[in-house]
Scaffold this active site. Sequence first.
Site, PDB file in Angstrom:
ATOM      1  CE  LYS A 144      -4.075  -1.893   0.940  1.00 13.64           C
ATOM      2  NZ  LYS A 144      -4.966  -1.628  -0.034  1.00 13.64           N
ATOM      3  CE  LYS A 250     -10.903  -5.286  -2.907  1.00 10.33           C
ATOM      4  NZ  LYS A 250     -10.120  -4.539  -3.809  1.00 10.33           N
TER       5      LYS A 250
HETATM    6 MG    MG Z   1      -7.132  -2.657  -3.982  1.00 10.93          MG
END
Ligand code: MG
Length: 327
Positions: A144, A250
């Site tokens: 991240k 997702k």
């Molecule tokens: Mg992502």
Amino acid sequence: MPSLHLSVRRYRRPFRQPLLTHHGPWAERTGLILRVVSTEGGVGFGEVAPIPWFGTETLEAALAYCQHLDVHPTYTALQNTPDTLPACQFGLHSALAQLQHPPRRVEPFPLQPEHICALLPTGAAALNVWQPLWAAGHRTFKWKIGLASPAQEQADLAKLVAALPQSAKLRLDANGGLTVAEADAWLQHCAALGRKIAFLEQPLSPAQWPELQRLGDRYGPLVALDESVATVTQLAQTWAAGWPGTVVIKPAIAGHPQRLQALCRQYAFPAVFSSALCTMIGRQAALAMATRLDPNHQQALGFGVNQWFQDDWETLSAAELWDQLPP
Ligand SMILES: [Mg+2]
């Protein structure tokens, strides 16, 4: 037609350490497990795992909807969940699918660590964590960004890229946290780093669509969308607009699984399937779909998150997990 019995249980899963992203620290995963039992004796489990900061319903809205359904629902009632509840759509549909086609074993296909992208901790902590994951067979990692200054993060990234073996791949994820100038600079930086960087996910917020589109035109598959394409509806709009980059899907929060599958088959695109940090119930349903759509796992699956949980749920069957949850 046999009659059905629906029950709902809540779960809470603390992370070993909070997951730090631009959306803020995430300390525990919460969601719902659904069980649908048929009078013919079949049982199907589904998972409702909302991520409200991706634009899904909240857990409370999902719970209110599921509790409002008849305890003895019809198939049609479960199939007609509104589009405003994409996590519920996925959970209810996967429970029905499992009821009709029970899985033969826990993992319906042999997945190796090389097929799974492992999530590293944010910042310099990643430097101490990638080695055991590499030793376990992982070859793709996710990291991240968008939390510290670009200078600090690019210095950490330089160390990480230097440490990783030549064949490793790294996916960066800004969770929409960069400015337009930072996003451009980051993508130039990634392009200069070469083959070890697979792509940079969601550099800008979904509201900045014109700027995202410009980045897509300039950098192609090096830019990926995630938050922008959270649901089937958003994905359809994005492809219709001619998005030239990568998309992260997702399934657990995208909504109606059959619609998602049909849409994915309709378009030729670089798509990466990813976890919504579900339990094995949602993960298995999402992985089954990802495997149908990308049978050779050409893109590593973004499901390498088990090491983030402190419980032993991954070792349980769906029925055992159900029994552990408070009624
Ligand atoms: Mg992502």
